[in-house]
Design a protein around this motif. Structure first.
Motif, mmCIF file in Angstrom:
data_model
loop_
_atom_site.group_PDB
_atom_site.id
_atom_site.type_symbol
_atom_site.label_atom_id
_atom_site.label_comp_id
_atom_site.label_asym_id
_atom_site.label_seq_id
_atom_site.Cartn_x
_atom_site.Cartn_y
_atom_site.Cartn_z
ATOM 1 N N TYR A 1 0.878 -1.193 -0.013
ATOM 2 C CA TYR A 1 0.008 -0.193 -0.071
ATOM 3 C C TYR A 1 0.866 1.357 -0.134
ATOM 4 N N ASP A 2 2.080 1.042 0.644
ATOM 5 C CA ASP A 2 2.950 2.242 0.643
ATOM 6 C C ASP A 2 3.659 2.718 -0.657
ATOM 7 N N VAL A 3 3.727 1.751 -1.623
ATOM 8 C CA VAL A 3 4.206 2.263 -2.705
ATOM 9 C C VAL A 3 3.395 1.858 -4.097
ATOM 10 N N ALA A 4 2.157 1.593 -3.805
ATOM 11 C CA ALA A 4 1.666 1.213 -5.155
ATOM 12 C C ALA A 4 1.418 2.402 -6.179
ATOM 13 N N HIS A 5 1.368 3.545 -5.553
ATOM 14 C CA HIS A 5 1.086 4.858 -6.094
ATOM 15 C C HIS A 5 2.406 5.048 -7.058
ATOM 16 N N HIS A 6 3.677 4.771 -6.520
ATOM 17 C CA HIS A 6 4.828 4.975 -7.222
ATOM 18 C C HIS A 6 5.343 4.152 -8.367
ATOM 19 N N ALA A 7 4.523 2.824 -8.494
ATOM 20 C CA ALA A 7 4.840 2.156 -9.461
ATOM 21 C C ALA A 7 4.444 2.201 -10.827
ATOM 22 N N GLU B 1 -4.545 -0.238 -10.363
ATOM 23 C CA GLU B 1 -4.501 0.355 -8.717
ATOM 24 C C GLU B 1 -5.823 -0.140 -8.369
ATOM 25 N N TYR B 2 -6.770 -0.236 -8.880
ATOM 26 C CA TYR B 2 -8.159 -0.609 -8.197
ATOM 27 C C TYR B 2 -7.935 -2.228 -8.229
ATOM 28 N N GLU B 3 -7.280 -2.998 -9.425
ATOM 29 C CA GLU B 3 -7.300 -4.435 -9.012
ATOM 30 C C GLU B 3 -6.457 -4.658 -7.850
ATOM 31 N N LEU B 4 -5.321 -3.861 -7.432
ATOM 32 C CA LEU B 4 -4.607 -4.254 -6.506
ATOM 33 C C LEU B 4 -5.317 -3.895 -5.244
ATOM 34 N N LEU B 5 -6.244 -2.936 -5.072
ATOM 35 C CA LEU B 5 -7.027 -2.807 -3.901
ATOM 36 C C LEU B 5 -8.031 -4.002 -3.575
ATOM 37 N N GLN B 6 -8.409 -4.715 -4.629
ATOM 38 C CA GLN B 6 -9.116 -5.909 -4.422
ATOM 39 C C GLN B 6 -8.518 -7.142 -3.977
#
Length: 211
Positions: free
Chosen positions: A147-153, A160-165
């Motif tokens: 969660y800390d790095v997802a927006h940096h990738a 990003e939504y797939e990762l949230l799920q």
């Protein structure tokens, strides 16, 4: 646990633990934020993608109202708390301008593979280097999770939504690993191509080859 929450659909994905600044200007959301802040109650942000509100979102609390303008617009600081799933949307609420939803909170396994996480962090730093951008993480490397790095990738909004799920940290790590493994060679090749294009048409100081 199942309960009712006010919802604030936005074209973004918010992750648990993320701190997010928002500018509030619509009357319905000015009402929502004021009530949530005064009553110390959270609200939900379900992501809107391709003009569709999705059922998985993040519960958020208002940490601070940093500025209130003469017309009632607000700047606020928020923090993501936990992932929720919408069971039922409630479009109209008595005496409210905003909408709400009945939600539950799925179990979220947050322990992952530390060695894999450090590999992901190194790959993200390599991505930033290739893109010639500088972004700092808010925690030491050995405290970072997905969660800390997802927006940096460099994920798209849909990714990003797939990762949230994904509700296990190891699943999220594997998702980021696959993404970076796919995009890094593409970015590296684009940088090489850019350098070749920039060289073409210019005088070159080239050493001859002795046969």
């Amino acid at each position: 646990m199942t309960n009712f929450i006010p919802i604030f659909p936005l074209g973004i994905v918010v992750y648990p633990g993320e701190q997010l600044n928002l500018h509030i200007f619509e009357p319905r959301y000015k009402q929502l934020i004021k009530e949530c802040f005064d009553n110390k109650k959270p609200f939900g942000i379900p992501p809107v993608i391709d003009d569709k509100m999705n059922d998985t979102g993040t519960l958020v609390r208002v940490m601070e109202i940093t500025n209130v303008y003469e017309d009632g617009k607000m700047d606020i600081k928020t923090e993501g708390l936990q992932v929720f799933n919408i069971l039922e949307s409630i479009k109209e609420l008595p005496e409210k301008l905003y909408s709400g939803a009945i939600v539950n909170y799925p179990a979220n396994a947050e322990s992952g593979n530390r060695a894999l996480m450090l590999t992901i962090v190194a790959a993200i730093r390599e991505l930033h280097k290739l893109l010639k951008i500088t972004k700092e993480f808010k925690k030491p490397d050995n405290e970072l999770w997905s969660y800390d790095v997802a927006h940096h990738a460099g994920l798209s909004l849909a990714e990003e939504y797939e990762l949230l799920q994904l509700l296990q940290e190891l699943q999220r790590q594997e998702y980021l690993k696959r993404h970076l493994k796919r995009v890094l060679p593409i970015i590296a090749e684009m940088e090489t191509l850019k350098e070749r294009v920039q060289m073409n048409g210019h005088f070159k100081n080239l050493k001859g080859f002795d046969i």
